[in-house]
Design a protein around this motif. Structure first.
Motif, PDB file in Angstrom:
ATOM      1  N   GLY A 101     -21.531 -40.313  -9.572  1.00 39.95           N
ATOM      2  CA  GLY A 101     -21.892 -39.544 -10.747  1.00 39.95           C
ATOM      3  C   GLY A 101     -21.995 -40.410 -11.980  1.00 39.95           C
ATOM      4  O   GLY A 101     -21.740 -41.618 -11.949  1.00 39.95           O
ATOM      5  N   SER A 102     -22.341 -39.772 -13.084  1.00 43.26           N
ATOM      6  CA  SER A 102     -22.435 -40.470 -14.363  1.00 43.26           C
ATOM      7  C   SER A 102     -21.046 -40.668 -14.948  1.00 43.26           C
ATOM      8  O   SER A 102     -20.057 -40.107 -14.466  1.00 43.26           O
ATOM      9  N   GLU A 103     -20.981 -41.457 -16.007  1.00 46.32           N
ATOM     10  CA  GLU A 103     -19.699 -41.639 -16.690  1.00 46.32           C
ATOM     11  C   GLU A 103     -19.145 -40.298 -17.158  1.00 46.32           C
ATOM     12  O   GLU A 103     -17.940 -40.026 -17.035  1.00 46.32           O
ATOM     13  N   ALA A 104     -20.031 -39.432 -17.672  1.00 40.30           N
ATOM     14  CA  ALA A 104     -19.592 -38.113 -18.133  1.00 40.30           C
ATOM     15  C   ALA A 104     -19.070 -37.261 -16.981  1.00 40.30           C
ATOM     16  O   ALA A 104     -18.083 -36.530 -17.130  1.00 40.30           O
ATOM     17  N   ALA A 105     -19.713 -37.360 -15.816  1.00 38.14           N
ATOM     18  CA  ALA A 105     -19.275 -36.574 -14.660  1.00 38.14           C
ATOM     19  C   ALA A 105     -17.906 -37.034 -14.178  1.00 38.14           C
ATOM     20  O   ALA A 105     -17.041 -36.211 -13.837  1.00 38.14           O
ATOM     21  N   PHE A 106     -17.681 -38.346 -14.138  1.00 37.05           N
ATOM     22  CA  PHE A 106     -16.365 -38.858 -13.760  1.00 37.05           C
ATOM     23  C   PHE A 106     -15.308 -38.396 -14.758  1.00 37.05           C
ATOM     24  O   PHE A 106     -14.210 -37.980 -14.373  1.00 37.05           O
ATOM     25  N   ARG A 107     -15.644 -38.471 -16.032  1.00 38.95           N
ATOM     26  CA  ARG A 107     -14.705 -38.059 -17.070  1.00 38.95           C
ATOM     27  C   ARG A 107     -14.332 -36.577 -16.913  1.00 38.95           C
ATOM     28  O   ARG A 107     -13.151 -36.216 -16.987  1.00 38.95           O
ATOM     29  N   GLN A 108     -15.326 -35.744 -16.662  1.00 39.61           N
ATOM     30  CA  GLN A 108     -15.054 -34.312 -16.534  1.00 39.61           C
ATOM     31  C   GLN A 108     -14.189 -34.006 -15.315  1.00 39.61           C
ATOM     32  O   GLN A 108     -13.216 -33.238 -15.397  1.00 39.61           O
ATOM     33  N   ALA A 109     -14.524 -34.612 -14.174  1.00 38.46           N
ATOM     34  CA  ALA A 109     -13.803 -34.304 -12.935  1.00 38.46           C
ATOM     35  C   ALA A 109     -12.398 -34.870 -12.922  1.00 38.46           C
ATOM     36  O   ALA A 109     -11.450 -34.206 -12.474  1.00 38.46           O
ATOM     37  N   HIS A 110     -12.230 -36.086 -13.407  1.00 39.38           N
ATOM     38  CA  HIS A 110     -10.950 -36.782 -13.228  1.00 39.38           C
ATOM     39  C   HIS A 110     -10.035 -36.744 -14.445  1.00 39.38           C
ATOM     40  O   HIS A 110      -8.829 -36.960 -14.304  1.00 39.38           O
ATOM     41  N   ALA A 111     -10.588 -36.504 -15.624  1.00 37.37           N
ATOM     42  CA  ALA A 111      -9.760 -36.455 -16.835  1.00 37.37           C
ATOM     43  C   ALA A 111      -9.852 -35.099 -17.523  1.00 37.37           C
ATOM     44  O   ALA A 111      -8.833 -34.540 -17.942  1.00 37.37           O
ATOM     45  N   GLY A 112     -11.070 -34.566 -17.629  1.00 30.88           N
ATOM     46  CA  GLY A 112     -11.218 -33.265 -18.281  1.00 30.88           C
ATOM     47  C   GLY A 112     -10.488 -32.158 -17.547  1.00 30.88           C
ATOM     48  O   GLY A 112      -9.822 -31.313 -18.170  1.00 30.88           O
ATOM     49  N   LEU A 113     -10.584 -32.140 -16.220  1.00 30.65           N
ATOM     50  CA  LEU A 113      -9.887 -31.104 -15.458  1.00 30.65           C
ATOM     51  C   LEU A 113      -8.365 -31.192 -15.626  1.00 30.65           C
ATOM     52  O   LEU A 113      -7.719 -30.161 -15.862  1.00 30.65           O
ATOM     53  N   PRO A 114      -7.740 -32.361 -15.492  1.00 31.77           N
ATOM     54  CA  PRO A 114      -6.294 -32.406 -15.751  1.00 31.77           C
ATOM     55  C   PRO A 114      -5.910 -31.918 -17.148  1.00 31.77           C
ATOM     56  O   PRO A 114      -4.872 -31.272 -17.315  1.00 31.77           O
ATOM     57  N   GLU A 115      -6.735 -32.207 -18.143  1.00 35.70           N
ATOM     58  CA  GLU A 115      -6.441 -31.708 -19.492  1.00 35.70           C
ATOM     59  C   GLU A 115      -6.474 -30.190 -19.521  1.00 35.70           C
ATOM     60  O   GLU A 115      -5.603 -29.539 -20.131  1.00 35.70           O
ATOM     61  N   GLN A 116      -7.487 -29.598 -18.863  1.00 30.55           N
ATOM     62  CA  GLN A 116      -7.566 -28.140 -18.771  1.00 30.55           C
ATOM     63  C   GLN A 116      -6.401 -27.575 -17.966  1.00 30.55           C
ATOM     64  O   GLN A 116      -5.845 -26.518 -18.291  1.00 30.55           O
ATOM     65  N   LEU A 117      -6.014 -28.300 -16.922  1.00 33.17           N
ATOM     66  CA  LEU A 117      -4.930 -27.837 -16.059  1.00 33.17           C
ATOM     67  C   LEU A 117      -3.602 -27.781 -16.806  1.00 33.17           C
ATOM     68  O   LEU A 117      -2.813 -26.845 -16.612  1.00 33.17           O
ATOM     69  N   VAL A 118      -3.353 -28.763 -17.643  1.00 29.50           N
ATOM     70  CA  VAL A 118      -2.114 -28.761 -18.432  1.00 29.50           C
ATOM     71  C   VAL A 118      -2.022 -27.490 -19.261  1.00 29.50           C
ATOM     72  O   VAL A 118      -0.993 -26.794 -19.277  1.00 29.50           O
ATOM     73  N   ARG A 119      -3.100 -27.152 -19.956  1.00 30.71           N
ATOM     74  CA  ARG A 119      -3.080 -25.961 -20.814  1.00 30.71           C
ATOM     75  C   ARG A 119      -2.962 -24.680 -19.984  1.00 30.71           C
ATOM     76  O   ARG A 119      -2.256 -23.736 -20.364  1.00 30.71           O
TER      77      ARG A 119
END
Length: 319
Positions: free
Chosen positions: A83-101
């Protein structure tokens, strides 16, 4: 703890985890909630008692929080390889951030997160850097009871690694290979699933990072050779210099469908995918890692004949 939510439960590791979780409880006494965007992805899990699919269009805070209410723990297995840099960011970092909340809203504290060996903020690939960002987001949430697992490349029936190289050698007379001297320590998918279960069951795993790796280190070239031999279609491996390797990856990215190799995959191979020894591993969870040679020949030589694989599994466990 008899109700867990498994993000990525319909994937390779997730299917094995779900099977082991429901098998470890009396029938009807445990529930595994598996969010998915497509019901077809969880079809193979539905015959298992206690599997509860949940149709979610997106894994974000708004949709996850209601799903987590009443859960004892959440396991995050979500990951992408391309995937793109944005796709990696969303799957691997954005989701954990959402999961915390979402966990805070739902009152869920116990989290087991599967990352990757080599994850680092200064790693050469988007994949590894985004994995490190996801770890950081979860670590920053000090109110969570977090356990991190970092597996090496995961093998087993239905994998996208050894099986891919076996199929390529069935189809082509020679196999051009970039990054062939990269070192990896493959780990059996069943051992990773068992490690997750042990962590869920052991309070002393909270706050720990476990490196999940097999008993032996291989070069990528050795693994490709093994895949060919075990599938009965061994082909010569043609090493590619870095420039040609990048060109090959660029060309493969341009092909329709999921690419066999990308420039980001190649960048990840610059980092040895082996246990550092600085963190506990499978043995600290009382798991003896299965040898690749005891498992892979069964599913590579005769794909789909699971009876033979189960026999090899039993042998590996006794070893």
């Amino acid at each position: 703890m008899n109700r867990i939510v498994v993000l990525g439960g319909s994937g390779f590791i997730g299917r094995h985890l779900c099977e082991k979780w429901v098998a470890s409880w009396p029938e009807g006494s445990a529930t595994v909630v598996v969010p998915t965007r497509r019901p077809a992805h969880v079809r193979d899990l539905l015959p298992l008692p206690g599997i509860e699919p949940a149709l979610l269009e997106r894994l974000d805070e708004k949709r996850l929080a209601p799903l987590l209410h009443g859960a004892d723990a959440v396991v995050n297995l979500v990951g992408i390889l391309h995937g793109s840099e944005a796709a990696f960011r969303q799957a691997h970092a954005g989701l954990p951030e959402q999961l915390v909340r979402a966990c805070r809203q739902a009152g869920v504290r116990r989290v087991v997160h599967v990352s990757a060996l080599g994850a680092s903020a200064d790693a050469p690939s988007h994949y590894l850097r985004s994995k490190a960002a996801g770890e950081a987001a979860l670590r920053a949430a000090t109110d969570l009871q977090l356990t991190l697992l970092r597996p090496s490349v995961v093998f087993g029936e239905g994998d996208r690694f050894l099986t891919l190289f076996a199929r390529l050698q069935r189809s082509f007379p020679v196999l051009p290979l970039a990054g062939g001297e990269s070192r990896l320590q493959p780990v059996w998918v069943e051992d990773v699933a068992r490690a997750i279960l042990r962590c869920l069951d052991r309070p002393d795993s909270i706050g720990q990072v476990y490196e999940c790796a097999g008993p032996r280190v291989y070069t990528l070239r050795e693994l490709v050779h093994c895949a060919g031999v075990w599938s009965g279609h061994s082909r010569p491996v043609l090493p590619l210099p870095p420039v040609l390797g990048r060109l090959q990856a660029l060309l493969l990215e341009a092909l329709p469908g999921e690419p066999l190799m990308t420039r980001d995959n190649l960048a990840s191979l610059q980092v040895d995918n082996v246990a550092s020894g600085r963190c506990p591993g499978l043995r600290e969870l009382h798991i003896t890692p299965a040898a690749l040679e005891a498992i892979a020949p069964g599913y590579l030589a005769e794909p789909g004949l699971t009876d033979r694989l189960y026999g090899l599994r039993a042998t590996a466990r006794r070893g």
